[in-house]
Design an enzyme around this catalytic site. Structure first.
Site, PDB file in Angstrom:
ATOM      1  N   ARG A 204      -6.678 -14.204  -6.702  1.00  0.00           N
ATOM      2  CA  ARG A 204      -5.526 -13.414  -6.206  1.00  0.00           C
ATOM      3  C   ARG A 204      -5.059 -12.943  -7.553  1.00  0.00           C
ATOM      4  O   ARG A 204      -4.633 -11.391  -8.404  1.00  0.00           O
ATOM      5  CB  ARG A 204      -4.734 -13.680  -5.383  1.00  0.00           C
TER       6      ARG A 204
ATOM      7  N   CYS B  78      -0.749 -12.953  15.018  1.00  0.00           N
ATOM      8  CA  CYS B  78      -0.760 -13.222  13.625  1.00  0.00           C
ATOM      9  C   CYS B  78      -0.852 -11.623  13.504  1.00  0.00           C
ATOM     10  O   CYS B  78      -0.177 -10.827  11.628  1.00  0.00           O
ATOM     11  CB  CYS B  78      -2.328 -13.392  13.370  1.00  0.00           C
TER      12      CYS B  78
ATOM     13  N   LYS C  40       0.883 -23.424   8.211  1.00  0.00           N
ATOM     14  CA  LYS C  40       1.830 -22.341   8.731  1.00  0.00           C
ATOM     15  C   LYS C  40       0.420 -20.916   8.590  1.00  0.00           C
ATOM     16  O   LYS C  40       0.666 -20.045   9.489  1.00  0.00           O
ATOM     17  CB  LYS C  40       1.965 -20.866   7.648  1.00  0.00           C
ATOM     18  N   ASP C  41      -0.613 -21.288   8.584  1.00  0.00           N
ATOM     19  CA  ASP C  41      -2.101 -20.372   9.051  1.00  0.00           C
ATOM     20  C   ASP C  41      -3.183 -20.988  10.473  1.00  0.00           C
ATOM     21  O   ASP C  41      -3.485 -20.695  11.160  1.00  0.00           O
ATOM     22  CB  ASP C  41      -3.205 -21.030   7.691  1.00  0.00           C
TER      23      ASP C  41
ATOM     24  N   ARG D 289      -5.411  -9.987   0.526  1.00  0.00           N
ATOM     25  CA  ARG D 289      -5.577 -11.029   0.499  1.00  0.00           C
ATOM     26  C   ARG D 289      -6.621 -11.906  -0.475  1.00  0.00           C
ATOM     27  O   ARG D 289      -7.172 -11.125  -1.289  1.00  0.00           O
ATOM     28  CB  ARG D 289      -6.208 -10.800   1.428  1.00  0.00           C
TER      29      ARG D 289
ATOM     30  N   ARG E 152       5.021 -10.734   7.633  1.00  0.00           N
ATOM     31  CA  ARG E 152       5.923 -10.976   7.420  1.00  0.00           C
ATOM     32  C   ARG E 152       6.810 -11.303   5.837  1.00  0.00           C
ATOM     33  O   ARG E 152       8.033 -11.112   6.441  1.00  0.00           O
ATOM     34  CB  ARG E 152       6.272 -12.707   8.046  1.00  0.00           C
ATOM     35  N   ARG E 153       6.032 -11.294   4.947  1.00  0.00           N
ATOM     36  CA  ARG E 153       6.303 -10.892   3.528  1.00  0.00           C
ATOM     37  C   ARG E 153       6.555  -9.296   3.673  1.00  0.00           C
ATOM     38  O   ARG E 153       7.993  -9.384   2.899  1.00  0.00           O
ATOM     39  CB  ARG E 153       5.621 -11.475   2.004  1.00  0.00           C
TER      40      ARG E 153
END
Length: 337
Positions: free
Chosen positions: A181, A269, A104-105, A175, A157-158
């Site tokens: 996190r 991105c 996904k990256d 991030r 996207r989220r």
């Protein structure tokens, strides 16, 4: 730097002996990011290789990337390619033999180095996104959150999909690697909840922190979500053949469909693009593609099916359908913010 020696065997199978002889007379150097999650992905690759070549010495080479050093908005720093820049250089220079990437990256709007090949994709993990609340929170689901509640996420996207369903929420950029996190969430209370990959939490032993798993209808995954890709130099034929043994054919088919769609859309991105391919019970490929404005208010949706041998055509067809539904204009609009 970590050296792992796989379980030895006095009698190697013919295939294992072939790969041992085809590899350089030194440790196999597997490169990847420095995070807990990257190391967990690398462990999956190491375990897979151990089953093929007992006794193979594997050295994990952690590489700090630009994206790890810079905590700002990726779109302003250079895009998703920052997750790969230093790793690509190490692979190109021969400092590592193969590289582990979370698919996904891997950007879809720029060509990958022609000298490289993704020789293996591991079997896909759970692609669902998870909601995590601070320790002691009185909330358990997104529905419980009051208007104005703060939700942290690193993905546009989220953010788009959260705002599409709950425009009253305050979705903030949050991030960083998974474990730091969670520490910030608990200790600094900057947000009321986090949304991040459920599979990633499980890989670093934090699945107990998941309060809610979002269905694919609630949150369509990123292209390549849950997939570990292993990249190497095309010219290293022995290494290519070794890695191909741990390749999951069905995952490769799904990735081909998803990334064909992503490449055709040429999303950057900063583009909220989602896509997910899976094989249905009757053996068909199902591919969903979605493109959102940053606030989720405008979106394009396409869902098509085809046979597994037409994965590329399916990806191109879904991209064409999205384009007819104004996806390019939506993507162009996200460049302005």
């Amino acid at each position: 730097m970590t050296v792992v020696r796989t379980e030895s065997s006095t009698s190697l199978a013919p295939a294992a002996a072939y790969f041992r002889d085809a590899l350089p007379a030194r440790a196999f150097r597997l490169g990847g990011r420095t995070s807990h999650l990257a190391r967990a992905y690398a462990s999956r690759v190491i375990d897979g290789l151990a089953a093929v070549v007992p006794g193979l010495e594997i050295e994990y080479v952690p590489i700090e990337t630009s994206a790890d050093r810079c905590k700002g908005d990726l779109s302003e720093l250079g895009g998703k390619g920052l997750f790969m820049k230093e790793i690509d250089k190490a692979l190109m220079m021969g400092h590592i033999d193969a590289a582990v990437h979370c698919m996904k990256d891997v950007p879809g709007d720029v060509p990958l180095p022609k000298e490289f090949v993704f020789a293996a994709y591991l079997q896909r993990d759970d692609v669902r996104d998870a909601v995590v609340f601070p320790d002691g929170s009185k909330y358990a689901t997104i529905s419980d959150l009051p208007p104005g509640a703060r939700i942290g996420t690193s993905a546009v996207r989220r953010k788009a999909q959260l705002l599409r369903r709950r425009p009253d929420l305050n979705v903030q950029r949050f991030r960083g690697n998974v474990v730091p996190r969670l520490t910030r969430l608990d200790e600094e209370r900057e947000v009321d909840a986090l949304v991040l990959a459920g599979g990633g939490l499980a890989k670093v032993g934090m699945e107990h922190r998941i309060s809610q798993l979002l269905s694919l209808d609630e949150m369509c995954p990123a292209v390549g979500a849950g997939v570990v890709g292993v990249q190497c130099r095309k010219a290293d034929e022995g290494i290519v053949e070794l890695l191909q043994v741990i390749d999951d054919a069905q995952t490769r088919t799904h990735i081909l469909a998803e990334r064909t769609m992503l490449h055709a859309l040429q999303g950057h991105c900063n583009s909220p693009i989602a896509g997910h391919c899976h094989t249905t019970d009757d053996g068909q490929l199902s591919l969903i593609g979605m493109v959102f404005s940053r606030d989720g208010a405008t979106f394009a949706y396409a869902h098509e099916w085809d046979t597994p041998d037409h994965a590329y055509e399916l990806g191109a067809f879904v991209a064409a359908n999205l384009t007819r539904k104004n996806a390019r204009s939506i993507i162009a609009g996200t460049r302005l913010h």
